[in-house]
Design a protein around this motif. Structure first.
Motif, PDB file in Angstrom:
ATOM      1  N   GLU A 167      -6.446  17.293 -39.304  1.00 32.00           N
ATOM      2  CA  GLU A 167      -7.048  18.241 -40.240  1.00 32.00           C
ATOM      3  C   GLU A 167      -6.004  19.187 -40.824  1.00 32.00           C
ATOM      4  N   LYS A 200     -16.244  17.619 -45.803  1.00 32.91           N
ATOM      5  CA  LYS A 200     -17.360  17.248 -46.664  1.00 32.91           C
ATOM      6  C   LYS A 200     -16.852  17.075 -48.092  1.00 32.91           C
ATOM      7  N   ALA A 246     -14.495  20.464 -48.620  1.00 33.02           N
ATOM      8  CA  ALA A 246     -14.450  21.645 -47.752  1.00 33.02           C
ATOM      9  C   ALA A 246     -14.543  21.198 -46.304  1.00 33.02           C
ATOM     10  N   THR A 247     -13.834  21.907 -45.424  1.00 29.82           N
ATOM     11  CA  THR A 247     -13.840  21.581 -44.002  1.00 29.82           C
ATOM     12  C   THR A 247     -14.851  22.433 -43.250  1.00 29.82           C
ATOM     13  N   PHE A 248     -15.516  21.804 -42.298  1.00 24.94           N
ATOM     14  CA  PHE A 248     -16.453  22.484 -41.411  1.00 24.94           C
ATOM     15  C   PHE A 248     -16.227  21.922 -40.011  1.00 24.94           C
ATOM     16  N   GLY A 249     -15.509  22.694 -39.181  1.00 21.49           N
ATOM     17  CA  GLY A 249     -15.162  22.191 -37.856  1.00 21.49           C
ATOM     18  C   GLY A 249     -14.253  20.988 -37.978  1.00 21.49           C
ATOM     19  N   GLN A 289     -15.022  18.274 -39.554  1.00 22.33           N
ATOM     20  CA  GLN A 289     -15.531  17.466 -40.659  1.00 22.33           C
ATOM     21  C   GLN A 289     -14.970  17.918 -42.002  1.00 22.33           C
TER      22      GLN A 289
END
Length: 336
Positions: free
Chosen positions: A16, A46, A39-42, A44
């Protein structure tokens, strides 16, 4: 077309961090180049946008994280290269570009080709006595030629590197600059110095120049010489006259390589003077041991805007030429 969303899951934080880049620079390039939102979420990422663009972006991310997993650091140029190869439908071969290291720069970072145009150029240099690299700025012609020259020098294939360019003004006046001809033309050779400093470091470059192992000189200094056991690079070759080009090509000696780079869209010669580079394409196209490698805007590995600028000018020039031909046809019809 309706927007879709696809989620890429990172295997570890290193993937990441390596993909996103400092201050999200890599992610921003990916969004701009592919016209998606990411966009990153944890763990992930997206990706949202048009369905085809989202799938292509997902595939690019998978290729890039695969490189990171192998310990390869991703830079902005790698993002641009992946985008270009995705546009061309050759993304599946992207990782193949990273199987070979051409050398390392002064910081110890690996130097690799960034696209198949560059790979074809490097292979031509290896297998031919004379290689012409023709195409727009930003395609890596000058830098890769210097990289290959340095590699040949380090292997002991050649004894010296000679780099030259014609002393043709590009809108400025050489006459008002101080010093002799070499001093006057040195500012125009800055891309060459930058490449050498990047690979050797400034101090080592200067030592090699003091010893004569590296020589940087205007094209006029090549007359009357035979260049044996040398790696010789002519930059800005579009600004040679036919006589200068012939003179340079016939300097080739035993154990030497000649690399001639230029961009025929940026000729600074007087209007009625023919470019030696253009003539060489017609004269030498089928001569053994000589190869012409053509680059285009899709091979530009600078910021995506540079590629867009080159493409815009190419379209403008094509439209101007089409309009010119149309006027000629109309004029002939009026006279008939």
């Amino acid at each position: 077309m309706a927007n879709v969303e696809k989620i890429y899951i990172f295997e570890n934080p290193e993937q990441e961090i390596g993909l996103i880049g400092a201050q999200d620079v890599n992610l921003n390039l990916l969004e701009e180049g592919m016209q998606v939102k990411a966009a990153t979420f944890g763990d992930q990422l997206k990706i949202s946008g048009a369905e085809e663009a989202v799938q292509q972006t997902y595939d690019i991310v998978a290729q890039l994280t695969g490189l990171i997993q192998k310990g390869i650091k991703i830079h902005a140029a790698d993002i641009v290269s992946a985008i270009k190869m995705s546009e061309r439908g050759t993304l599946e071969y992207f990782s193949d570009l990273y199987t070979e290291t051409l050398g390392r720069n002064a910081r110890g970072n690996a130097i690799r080709v960034k696209n198949y145009g560059q790979r074809r150029y490097v292979q031509s240099i290896r297998h031919n006595d004379v290689t012409f690299g023709i195409g727009p700025a930003g395609t890596g012609k000058t830098y890769l030629a210097v990289v290959m020259a340095v590699a040949a020098l380090k292997r002991g294939d050649v004894d010296r590197i000679i780099i030259s360019r014609p002393a043709v003004e590009a809108g400025e006046s050489l006459g008002f600059l101080p010093g002799d001809l070499k001093d006057k033309v040195d500012p125009y050779l800055r891309p060459i110095y930058d490449a050498l400093h990047n690979i050797f470091g400034k101090e080592h470059t200067e030592r090699l120049m003091d010893r004569g192992t590296i020589e940087i000189a205007p094209l006029a200094y090549m007359r009357g010489r035979t260049l044996d056991n040398a790696f010789v690079i002519l930059d800005e070759a579009q600004n040679t006259t036919p006589q200068q080009m012939k003179m340079f090509l016939t300097r080739l000696g035993f154990g030497s390589r000649l690399i001639i780079n230029g961009d025929i869209s940026q000729i600074d010669l007087p209007t009625k003077t023919k470019s030696g580079l253009i003539q060489a394409q017609a004269v030498l196209n089928n001569v053994p041991h000589i190869e012409f490698v053509q680059f285009d805007s899709a091979d530009v590995v600078r910021h995506p805007v540079v590629g867009a600028i080159v493409t815009a000018y190419e379209r403008y020039d094509a439209a101007q030429e089409a309009a010119k031909q149309q006027r000629i046809r109309e004029h002939k019809q009026e006279n008939n």
